[in-house]
Design an enzyme around this catalytic site. Structure first.
Site, PDB file in Angstrom:
ATOM      1  N   ALA A 153       0.693  -2.035   0.029  1.00  0.00           N
ATOM      2  CA  ALA A 153       0.000   0.089  -0.268  1.00  0.00           C
ATOM      3  C   ALA A 153       1.154   0.658  -0.150  1.00  0.00           C
ATOM      4  CB  ALA A 153      -0.877   0.170   1.225  1.00  0.00           C
ATOM      5  N   GLY A 182      -0.445  -4.575   0.358  1.00  0.00           N
ATOM      6  CA  GLY A 182      -1.966  -5.275  -0.437  1.00  0.00           C
ATOM      7  C   GLY A 182      -1.051  -5.654  -2.164  1.00  0.00           C
ATOM      8  N   GLU A 213      -1.619  -9.023  -1.454  1.00  0.00           N
ATOM      9  CA  GLU A 213      -3.569  -9.762  -1.000  1.00  0.00           C
ATOM     10  C   GLU A 213      -4.355  -9.082  -2.786  1.00  0.00           C
ATOM     11  OE1 GLU A 213      -3.545  -6.174   1.483  1.00  0.00           O
ATOM     12  OE2 GLU A 213      -4.105  -7.309   3.284  1.00  0.00           O
ATOM     13  N   GLU A 218       3.222  -5.878   7.261  1.00  0.00           N
ATOM     14  CA  GLU A 218       2.422  -4.610   7.847  1.00  0.00           C
ATOM     15  C   GLU A 218       3.162  -3.982   9.525  1.00  0.00           C
ATOM     16  OE1 GLU A 218       0.661  -7.197   5.648  1.00  0.00           O
ATOM     17  OE2 GLU A 218      -0.353  -6.175   4.197  1.00  0.00           O
TER      18      GLU A 218
END
Ligand code: NAI
Length: 720
Positions: free
Chosen positions: A74, A120, A123, A145
């Site tokens: 992210a 991300g 993901e 994370e």
């Protein structure tokens, strides 16, 4: 709009179609890597809507336009503007929706992964119908994370366990560790591995098969061991796995890092109550974690580290570093061999010199062992290992130094010797070669007095063990040229180190601040605290090991020597503690000698405290209890105060460098951000007040650093 126009609607993605397959290339303009932000997510959703409307498109391939990097995660910038837990929760919800959209897409999306596929990025790959990865060293998949004090917030806590099983998923989510291509395949995280050259072709092939329905869903490998499966399939077994994971996490984090536990709760919620509930818990916890102080500090370290990577090491712009193809290393001891090994890993040709053939042999053996370890762990192939080791040659003369670009000296810590080898080396190395000393205490200016080219002399202070420790402290004298500095910095980065540049002075930055900390620990021993209690207090504070254990590791003789050098330089406030003096004088060396404050077995494994050491200490066998909090405050403030002196005196270029240097070099707890961040958390005024109180009680050694005293008056902070 036709599909060909799709690129018009998106900055981040390019689209083309080939044989009814849409190839979506993610390539953020002007960015070195791809990251996912709200804008990127919106563009991708719009793109998928658009692709689905194009009746002739039956499948899609998602790949990256960046070299050696798929999606790095992210966009962390967005975390900095989150002001409330609810804002953060909403961001997580948006991420989850994006991944749901990919998963529910009418056209199956095939992820073609080459390079970093993190956070991300992973993901998103998990939401795709099929994952192909390249079997390449740069390919790594993970959910890092927790390393930012956060948890995966876009469905990772739900989709990863579904794909790779509970244990494998917890291994990744709770530690943030990534897995390489082969492991990813073996645990079922990716469906197949290919050579980078055929990634797109194979992806297109699979996409067409998906589209035509000729391929059943991916040939699922058996991702996990049968025993694990049996355990994970029933609630009782899972409860056991969760309990073990929780205990292990608490042991490792000592309760300082809340994120892994929050992630565990989100994973558990998914198992117990289904995906929707799991996602709700994930988003809620993401929101909570984003507001923790731990996350703020870890995100700070992330940005500070990124900024450091871009820092050339000098303030003058556009100074280009010289290339380093050939390295000469003087001293094939512990440090010299470590430096030679990391250099060979980066394809530098190395000549390792020592005084006697058996020392050279021992050094080469040590290099061999370091490289071999990577082969054993399958990080490199047999051929790579052979190539790397072939780059390192040994010598007792200066043969091979005639074309060295850089020389790093790591002989015994002795000024006269260091000056002698510098003179010898300068007689043979090229006139433009750079000469660095790995001394940990001797001012570089003194060593450079022996040089005919002092502008090419500086310090490159590595930490032990060199292959593992991430910091390099480059030390410049007033005469060191900018070119020499930027070359040392650039080469240090090539070796994979975080490089801070400090100005010369006794103990530079890291040794000096660590010495203040260790000496205060010595004073506590003088007062009669128990060795275990002292070490325990600082480990509870967040250091990886306590000061007494560290002294045993570093070598009690080395510690004493450093202590004397700094005492001579800075006087009374660093008067060596009696306990350290006495134990050093007794001849105990610490771990390397098999005897220190602790006991060690024949393999150097640490045992319990050696009770006989108390007989040497000033209070003898008589012990005294001092509260853990006082031990922490005194040792940590001694360190922090010395760090502030370094900044005030211009040894440090910035508070940022001081924080990174302490975290990466001397084990300052990352979740506290570093000494300067820590003072900001306490409040500069409060820190100065505490120091004054200690000073009144313990004599002159706690006098607040002039910089702290001044900032306390003006109400300034180190960081805005
Ligand atoms: P070491 O004792 O393992 O190695 C020193 C080597 O220098 C020995 O092999 C010795 O034979 C060699 N040597 C002596 N005279 C020589 C000469 N004239 N020419 C070539 N080689 C010669 O010591 P270590 O631990 O590797 O330390 C080396 C330097 O690195 C010291 O300045 C030390 O302060 C510094 N340092 C050490 C750290 C540590 O944790 N051990 C950490 C950071 C710096």
């Amino acid at each position: 709009m036709t599909l060909a126009d799709a690129s018009l609607v998106s900055d981040a993605f390019r689209v083309e179609t080939r044989d009814n397959v849409a190839i979506i290339t993610f390539d953020l303009p002007d960015k070195p890597v791809n990251t996912i932000s709200r804008t990127v997510g919106d563009e991708l959703i719009a793109l998928l809507d658009h692709i689905e409307r194009a009746t002739l498109v039956h499948a899609a391939v998602l790949l990256s336009g960046k070299r050696d990097s798929f999606i790095a995660g992210a966009d962390i910038e967005q975390f900095r503007v989150l002001h409330t837990a609810r804002d953060a929760e909403r961001l997580s919800r948006d991420g989850q929706m994006l991944m749901d959209r990919i998963e529910r897409s009418r056209v199956p999306v095939i992820a073609a992964i080459h390079g970093a596929c993190l956070g991300g990025g992973l993901e998103a790959a998990l939401a795709c119908a099929y994952r192909i990865a390249t079997d390449h060293p740069s390919t790594a998949l993970g959910l890092p994370e927790v390393q930012l004090g956060l948890i995966p917030g876009a469905g990772g806590t739900q989709r990863l366990p579904q794909r790779v099983g509970l244990r494998n998923a917890l291994d990744m989510i709770l530690t943030g560790k990534s897995v390489r291509a082969k492991k990813a395949l073996s645990i079922g995280l990716v469906d197949e591995l290919v050579h980078p050259a055929i990634l797109l072709d194979v992806a297109l092939d699979r996409a067409r098969a998906f589209a035509s329905g000729t391929s059943a869903r991916p040939r699922r490998r058996r991702p996990h061991k049968a025993a694990d499966l049996a355990l994970e399939r029933n609630p009782l077994g899972r409860r056991l796995v969760f309990r073990q994971a929780r205990e292990q996490t608490l042991r490792k984090t000592r309760g300082h890092y809340p994120a892994p536990l929050a992630a565990l709760t989100a994973v558990a919620a998914g198992y117990a109550e289904g995906r929707a509930k799991g996602l709700a818990v994930e988003a809620f916890s993401f929101g909570e974690m984003a507001m923790t102080d731990v996350s703020t500090q870890l995100v700070f370290l992330f940005f500070a580290t990124s900024a450091l990577k871009k820092d050339s090491g000098v303030d003058t712009p556009n100074v280009a570093p010289l290339p380093v193809h050939k390295l000469g290393v003087l001293g094939a001891g512990f440090m010299g061999a470590g430096i030679a090994a990391v250099a060979a890993m980066q394809h530098t040709a190395v000549r390792l010199k020592d005084a006697a053939p058996e020392r050279v042999g021992k050094g080469l053996r040590a290099v061999y062992d370091v490289l071999r370890e990577r082969l054993r762990k399958r990080r490199i192939t047999r051929q790579q290992f052979a190539d790397e080791f072939a780059l390192v040659g040994g010598t007792t003369e200066y043969t091979g130094f005639g074309n060295a670009d850089l020389v790093i000296e790591a002989v015994f810590e002795d000024l006269e010797l260091k000056q002698r080898v510098l003179r010898e080396a300068e007689a043979v190395i090229p006139s433009d070669a750079i000469y660095a000393s790995n001394t940990s205490t001797i001012p570089i200016t003194r060593i450079a007095e022996a040089s005919r080219r002092p502008e090419q002399v500086l310090g490159m202070h590595f930490f032990s063990p060199v292959p593992k420790m991430p910091l390099l402290e480059v030390i410049t004298t007033p005469r060191t040229s900018d070119v020499a500095t930027v070359t040392a910095v650039a080469y240090g980065k090539t070796l994979g180190k975080h490089v801070i540049v400090v100005n010369d002075g006794p103990g530079f930055y890291t040794t000096r601040t660590l010495a203040a900390f260790m000496n205060e620990a010595g004073y506590l021993l003088d007062q009669g605290v128990s060795i275990e209690a002292l070490d325990r207090a600082l480990v509870e504070f967040g250091f990886p090991v306590g000061p007494v254990t560290l002294l045993d590791e570093v070598g009690i003789d080395v510690g004493a020597k450093v202590g004397h050098v700094l005492y001579e330089a800075f006087g009374e406030r660093l008067t060596p503690a009696q306990s350290l003096e006495r134990v050093a004088a007794s001849g105990r060396l610490g771990r390397k000698g098999g005897k220190g404050f602790y006991r060690y077995d024949a393999h150097g494994k640490k045992g319990p405290v050696d009770e006989t050491v108390y007989e040497i200490l000033p209070t003898g066998a008589q012990r005294r209890v001092i509260p853990a909090e006082e031990m922490e405050t005194r040792t940590v403030l001694a360190m922090v105060n010395e760090a502030a002196r370094c900044l005030g005196e211009g040894v440090l270029r910035s508070a940022r460098d001081g924080d990174l240097g302490a975290v990466f070099g001397i084990g300052f707890p990352p979740f506290r951000g570093g000494p300067f961040r820590y003072v900001d958390t306490l409040g500069v005024g409060a820190a100065a007040r505490q120091l004054r109180e200690l000073n009144a009680k313990f004599g002159a050694r706690f006098e607040p650093a002039p910089l702290l005293a001044r900032m306390a008056k003006t109400g300034e902070r180190f960081y805005p």
